[in-house]
Design a protein around this motif. Structure first.
Motif, PDB file in Angstrom:
ATOM      1  N   ASP A  82     -34.954 -56.777 -32.769  1.00  0.00           N
ATOM      2  CA  ASP A  82     -35.038 -57.825 -33.784  1.00  0.00           C
ATOM      3  C   ASP A  82     -33.797 -57.848 -34.656  1.00  0.00           C
ATOM      4  OD1 ASP A  82     -36.710 -59.844 -35.310  1.00  0.00           O
ATOM      5  OD2 ASP A  82     -36.356 -58.370 -36.894  1.00  0.00           O
ATOM      6  N   GLU A  83     -33.288 -56.661 -35.008  1.00  0.00           N
ATOM      7  CA  GLU A  83     -32.052 -56.583 -35.798  1.00  0.00           C
ATOM      8  C   GLU A  83     -30.866 -57.128 -35.015  1.00  0.00           C
ATOM      9  OE1 GLU A  83     -29.650 -55.717 -39.090  1.00  0.00           O
ATOM     10  OE2 GLU A  83     -31.836 -55.766 -38.867  1.00  0.00           O
ATOM     11  N   LYS A  84     -30.822 -56.875 -33.718  1.00  0.00           N
ATOM     12  CA  LYS A  84     -29.731 -57.385 -32.886  1.00  0.00           C
ATOM     13  C   LYS A  84     -29.757 -58.908 -32.811  1.00  0.00           C
ATOM     14  CE  LYS A  84     -29.165 -55.312 -28.946  1.00  0.00           C
ATOM     15  NZ  LYS A  84     -29.524 -54.645 -27.675  1.00  0.00           N
ATOM     16  N   LYS A  85     -30.968 -59.490 -32.795  1.00  0.00           N
ATOM     17  CA  LYS A  85     -31.067 -60.944 -32.737  1.00  0.00           C
ATOM     18  C   LYS A  85     -30.629 -61.585 -34.050  1.00  0.00           C
ATOM     19  CE  LYS A  85     -34.887 -60.945 -29.409  1.00  0.00           C
ATOM     20  NZ  LYS A  85     -36.319 -61.291 -29.199  1.00  0.00           N
ATOM     21  N   ARG A  86     -30.929 -60.942 -35.175  1.00  0.00           N
ATOM     22  CA  ARG A  86     -30.618 -61.516 -36.477  1.00  0.00           C
ATOM     23  C   ARG A  86     -29.210 -61.185 -36.958  1.00  0.00           C
ATOM     24  NH1 ARG A  86     -32.981 -59.304 -40.200  1.00  0.00           N
ATOM     25  NH2 ARG A  86     -34.150 -57.627 -39.207  1.00  0.00           N
ATOM     26  N   TYR A  87     -28.567 -60.194 -36.347  1.00  0.00           N
ATOM     27  CA  TYR A  87     -27.251 -59.758 -36.824  1.00  0.00           C
ATOM     28  C   TYR A  87     -26.168 -60.731 -36.360  1.00  0.00           C
ATOM     29  CZ  TYR A  87     -23.025 -56.990 -37.403  1.00  0.00           C
ATOM     30  OH  TYR A  87     -21.765 -56.566 -37.751  1.00  0.00           O
ATOM     31  N   ARG A  88     -25.381 -61.178 -37.282  1.00  0.00           N
ATOM     32  CA  ARG A  88     -24.266 -62.065 -36.986  1.00  0.00           C
ATOM     33  C   ARG A  88     -22.999 -61.447 -37.573  1.00  0.00           C
ATOM     34  NH1 ARG A  88     -27.642 -63.480 -34.268  1.00  0.00           N
ATOM     35  NH2 ARG A  88     -28.488 -65.579 -33.829  1.00  0.00           N
ATOM     36  N   PRO A  89     -22.141 -60.874 -36.729  1.00  0.00           N
ATOM     37  CA  PRO A  89     -20.930 -60.236 -37.265  1.00  0.00           C
ATOM     38  C   PRO A  89     -20.019 -61.256 -37.924  1.00  0.00           C
ATOM     39  CG  PRO A  89     -20.831 -60.384 -34.868  1.00  0.00           C
ATOM     40  CD  PRO A  89     -22.222 -60.799 -35.263  1.00  0.00           C
ATOM     41  N   THR A  90     -19.481 -60.869 -39.052  1.00  0.00           N
ATOM     42  CA  THR A  90     -18.581 -61.741 -39.814  1.00  0.00           C
ATOM     43  C   THR A  90     -17.142 -61.247 -39.800  1.00  0.00           C
ATOM     44  OG1 THR A  90     -19.095 -60.507 -41.841  1.00  0.00           O
ATOM     45  CG2 THR A  90     -20.445 -62.456 -41.343  1.00  0.00           C
ATOM     46  N   LYS A  91     -16.869 -60.185 -39.079  1.00  0.00           N
ATOM     47  CA  LYS A  91     -15.528 -59.616 -39.059  1.00  0.00           C
ATOM     48  C   LYS A  91     -15.190 -59.165 -37.655  1.00  0.00           C
ATOM     49  CE  LYS A  91     -12.696 -55.915 -41.044  1.00  0.00           C
ATOM     50  NZ  LYS A  91     -12.668 -54.748 -41.941  1.00  0.00           N
ATOM     51  N   ASN A  92     -13.960 -59.403 -37.244  1.00  0.00           N
ATOM     52  CA  ASN A  92     -13.473 -58.941 -35.952  1.00  0.00           C
ATOM     53  C   ASN A  92     -12.946 -57.524 -36.120  1.00  0.00           C
ATOM     54  OD1 ASN A  92     -12.518 -58.631 -33.386  1.00  0.00           O
ATOM     55  ND2 ASN A  92     -10.786 -60.024 -33.621  1.00  0.00           N
ATOM     56  N   TYR A  93     -13.665 -56.546 -35.583  1.00  0.00           N
ATOM     57  CA  TYR A  93     -13.287 -55.155 -35.773  1.00  0.00           C
ATOM     58  C   TYR A  93     -12.126 -54.729 -34.872  1.00  0.00           C
ATOM     59  CZ  TYR A  93     -17.712 -54.939 -38.252  1.00  0.00           C
ATOM     60  OH  TYR A  93     -18.737 -55.166 -39.133  1.00  0.00           O
ATOM     61  N   LEU A  94     -11.663 -55.608 -33.991  1.00  0.00           N
ATOM     62  CA  LEU A  94     -10.556 -55.279 -33.096  1.00  0.00           C
ATOM     63  C   LEU A  94      -9.285 -56.041 -33.456  1.00  0.00           C
ATOM     64  CD1 LEU A  94     -12.443 -55.328 -29.661  1.00  0.00           C
ATOM     65  CD2 LEU A  94     -12.036 -53.384 -31.169  1.00  0.00           C
ATOM     66  N   GLU A  95      -9.263 -56.663 -34.632  1.00  0.00           N
ATOM     67  CA  GLU A  95      -8.110 -57.475 -34.978  1.00  0.00           C
ATOM     68  C   GLU A  95      -6.862 -56.639 -35.238  1.00  0.00           C
ATOM     69  OE1 GLU A  95      -9.358 -57.811 -39.715  1.00  0.00           O
ATOM     70  OE2 GLU A  95      -9.230 -59.597 -38.454  1.00  0.00           O
ATOM     71  N   HIS A  96      -7.026 -55.353 -35.546  1.00  0.00           N
ATOM     72  CA  HIS A  96      -5.865 -54.500 -35.775  1.00  0.00           C
ATOM     73  C   HIS A  96      -5.217 -54.041 -34.474  1.00  0.00           C
ATOM     74  CE1 HIS A  96      -9.175 -51.698 -35.072  1.00  0.00           C
ATOM     75  NE2 HIS A  96      -8.273 -50.804 -34.745  1.00  0.00           N
ATOM     76  N   LEU A  97      -5.865 -54.286 -33.335  1.00  0.00           N
ATOM     77  CA  LEU A  97      -5.328 -53.885 -32.036  1.00  0.00           C
ATOM     78  C   LEU A  97      -4.506 -55.025 -31.436  1.00  0.00           C
ATOM     79  CD1 LEU A  97      -8.465 -52.115 -30.520  1.00  0.00           C
ATOM     80  CD2 LEU A  97      -6.500 -51.050 -31.624  1.00  0.00           C
ATOM     81  N   PRO A  98      -3.479 -54.716 -30.630  1.00  0.00           N
ATOM     82  CA  PRO A  98      -2.696 -55.786 -29.989  1.00  0.00           C
ATOM     83  C   PRO A  98      -3.534 -56.516 -28.942  1.00  0.00           C
ATOM     84  CG  PRO A  98      -2.027 -53.631 -29.164  1.00  0.00           C
ATOM     85  CD  PRO A  98      -2.980 -53.378 -30.299  1.00  0.00           C
ATOM     86  N   GLN A  99      -3.058 -57.701 -28.579  1.00  0.00           N
ATOM     87  CA  GLN A  99      -3.753 -58.497 -27.573  1.00  0.00           C
ATOM     88  C   GLN A  99      -3.748 -57.768 -26.237  1.00  0.00           C
ATOM     89  OE1 GLN A  99      -5.274 -61.207 -28.445  1.00  0.00           O
ATOM     90  NE2 GLN A  99      -6.066 -61.791 -26.434  1.00  0.00           N
TER      91      GLN A  99
END
Length: 288
Positions: A109-126
């Motif tokens: 239920d938590e997985k269904k309601r969770y909506r990430p608001t931040k990209n946790y991989l943005e500090h890594l190169p493409q």
């Protein structure tokens, strides 16, 4: 009869505890899970203190609110320590039917309601998927993507064809054929030399390789045994610590229940004395 009005000390303690419960909810989760239902009732009473709770649950000593202060100090101390949210060696109820299913349902239920608001991989190169591709690999990937058949192994370099019919009298063409024959002969001689070297030294090289593998296996097994020993010692230490902590928690819980019961008895006695005093004053006024 009890009323909702409380002394200033109790109100201050309750306000501080309310702020702590809002700011540090993780510390409270361990305290609530370790205590009995009476602890939960006390927390609700100290934080909310509605009229219904005040009538159903006896309040602690009103003048100093000692239980509230002790609980607040314990929670403050826990906020600076590592919060252990589970004590599996002393907590019970995990193997009861339905507990695991309920936990999995809560997670889903938590997985269904969770909506990430931040990209946790943005500090890594493409991510570059073609960084390690060679020209041969790229051509092979293109062939597979085009669903083309793989080229068969060419044996042309091992053949000894004569000159074409139109160049049977050409000396240069026969020279190329002779060079090809000499290259093929040298190749076969090299193969024979390699086979002789393998026959002479191959067994010893294979034995040395097997010894290296055996040494690697022995070292890995010894390292595995060390890790298993460390894990076992850690589990024993954890079990010992949790067992001691469980005994202390049960002792503190028993003491807390005893103190709350004693406070309740004192409160009842105070209420009875107040009622008797009030009755005596009324009788005195009537007599006068």
């Amino acid at each position: 009869m009890l009323t909702d009005s409380q002394p200033t000390t109790t109100n201050n303690s309750r306000c501080v505890l309310l702020l702590y419960l809002v700011l540090c909810p993780a510390a409270v989760s361990r305290a609530v899970s370790c205590c009995c239902i009476s602890c939960c009732v006390l927390l609700l009473y100290l934080v909310l203190c509605p009229a219904a709770v005040s009538r159903a649950v006896p309040r602690p000593v009103s003048c100093c609110c000692a239980s509230c202060c002790v609980l607040l100090l314990c929670l403050v101390k826990m906020s600076h320590d590592v919060i252990v949210d589970a004590l599996p060696y002393i907590d019970t109820g995990y193997d009861e039917p339905g507990v695991r299913e309920a936990a999995i349902a809560m997670v889903e239920d938590e997985k269904k309601r969770y909506r990430p608001t931040k990209n946790y991989l943005e500090h890594l190169p493409q991510l570059n998927l073609n960084a390690f591709e060679t020209e041969v690999m790229r051509c092979e990937f293109e062939r597979v993507a085009a669903r083309q058949p793989m080229d068969t192994l060419s044996m042309k370099r091992y053949e000894l064809p004569p000159p074409p019919p139109g160049k049977m009298t050409d000396v240069a063409a026969w020279g190329e054929c002779v060079d090809n024959s000499m290259a093929q002969l040298e190749h076969q001689a090299t193969r024979i030399t390699n086979l002789d070297l393998m026959n002479e030294f191959g067994s010893e090289a294979w034995k040395a390789h097997n010894n290296i593998l055996q040494h690697m296996l022995t070292r890995s097994q010894a390292q595995l045994q060390e890790y298993k020993k460390e894990i076992q010692e850690l589990n024993w230490s954890r079990k010992s610590m949790q067992t001691k902590a469980g005994e202390e928690l049960r002792h503190l819980e028993t003491s807390w229940v005893s103190l709350v019961s004693r406070n309740y008895e004192i409160e009842q006695a105070c209420v009875l004395l107040e009622a008797e005093i009030a009755k005596s004053e009324r009788e005195k006024e009537i007599q006068e």
